[in-house]
Design a protein around this motif. Structure first.
Motif, PDB file in Angstrom:
ATOM      1  N   ALA A  35      -0.893   2.938 -11.159  1.00 27.99           N
ATOM      2  CA  ALA A  35      -2.288   2.523 -11.000  1.00 27.99           C
ATOM      3  C   ALA A  35      -2.641   1.417 -11.987  1.00 27.99           C
ATOM      4  O   ALA A  35      -3.352   0.453 -11.645  1.00 27.99           O
ATOM      5  N   PHE A  71      -6.356   6.839  -7.596  1.00 29.14           N
ATOM      6  CA  PHE A  71      -6.316   6.442  -6.185  1.00 29.14           C
ATOM      7  C   PHE A  71      -7.565   5.658  -5.793  1.00 29.14           C
ATOM      8  O   PHE A  71      -8.676   5.981  -6.212  1.00 29.14           O
ATOM      9  N   LEU A 107      -3.287   2.328  -3.887  1.00 24.80           N
ATOM     10  CA  LEU A 107      -2.834   3.721  -3.866  1.00 24.80           C
ATOM     11  C   LEU A 107      -3.844   4.623  -3.171  1.00 24.80           C
ATOM     12  O   LEU A 107      -5.051   4.547  -3.444  1.00 24.80           O
ATOM     13  N   LEU A 158       2.245   8.069 -11.956  1.00 25.67           N
ATOM     14  CA  LEU A 158       1.109   7.637 -11.144  1.00 25.67           C
ATOM     15  C   LEU A 158       0.157   6.756 -11.950  1.00 25.67           C
ATOM     16  O   LEU A 158      -0.313   5.718 -11.455  1.00 25.67           O
ATOM     17  N   TYR A 217       0.077  -2.246  -6.337  1.00 24.55           N
ATOM     18  CA  TYR A 217      -0.065  -1.602  -5.030  1.00 24.55           C
ATOM     19  C   TYR A 217      -1.427  -0.926  -4.933  1.00 24.55           C
ATOM     20  O   TYR A 217      -1.980  -0.456  -5.932  1.00 24.55           O
ATOM     21  N   ASN A 231       0.839  -1.200   0.000  1.00 20.49           N
ATOM     22  CA  ASN A 231       0.000   0.000   0.000  1.00 20.49           C
ATOM     23  C   ASN A 231       0.875   1.250   0.000  1.00 20.49           C
ATOM     24  O   ASN A 231       1.870   1.316   0.720  1.00 20.49           O
TER      25      ASN A 231
END
Length: 203
Positions: free
Chosen positions: A92, A129, A99, A88, A97, A4
């Motif tokens: 994603a 996110f 985010l 980013l 992970y 995370n």
């Protein structure tokens, strides 16, 4: 193993000039920052004051024109280098992970960003996110411990599997005390796109 990633916003993605607001307020005659002013700021950042109430406080205290105060307040906000957005989006897309964004941000600042970037770019950024936490919306702010506990609990995150990136040392120190891995990045010499090169992601 990191699963995370929690990102700050200012001086991680968007560039800031943290002294700009003080300089602009000084030009308007606000030459000392009092404890009361800082408390008003913290309350506004936690959404405990509306924008109208926040602006009214400075208007009444210093007889500032409201538009002058808002311009000074937003002077801290600079550009958003798009190579960070590309990084980013790739992060994603890979889905390696989870985010999260966790930012001390007030209504005036986020409104300026939405207007400056435009709806499409803002939504493109936000959609990267899983959760997009702004202090004025969740009524908590860093470095208070409860905001980190909230994010961990709300999303079933294990602290030892989580890394938090923030340019403010007191914020990363608070997260670290809960067992969260941290990167206290220096915006003058480091860039968030270097994140996966760090030791936490190796081995």
């Amino acid at each position: 193993m990191i699963k995370n990633i929690i990102f700050d916003f200012g001086d991680v993605f968007i560039n800031l000039d943290k002294q700009a607001t003080y300089r602009e307020l000084y030009k308007l005659g606000v030459q000392d920052i009092s404890e009361e002013m800082m408390q008003v700021y913290y309350n506004y950042e936690m959404g405990l004051l509306t924008t109208d109430e926040f602006v009214e406080f400075f208007h009444n205290t210093f007889q500032l024109k409201k538009e002058d105060l808002i311009a000074a307040w937003n002077a801290i906000l600079l550009d958003f280098p798009l190579h960070r957005l590309a990084f980013l989006k790739e992060l994603a897309k890979n889905k390696s992970y989870r985010l999260f964004l966790l930012s001390n941000t007030n209504d005036l600042h986020i409104s300026w960003i939405q207007n400056d970037w435009g709806t499409a770019l803002y939504n493109e950024f936000k959609s990267c996110f899983e959760q997009f936490y702004l202090s004025h919306e969740i009524k908590m702010r860093k470095p208070n411990t409860n905001i980190f506990e909230f994010v961990l609990k709300e999303n079933d995150l294990i602290a030892s599997e989580t890394i938090f990136i923030d340019d403010t040392r007191e914020n990363t120190e608070a997260a670290q005390k809960l067992g969260i891995h941290v990167w206290n990045n220096n915006p003058e010499t480091e860039d968030v796109v270097e994140l996966l090169k760090r030791k936490e992601f190796k081995g």
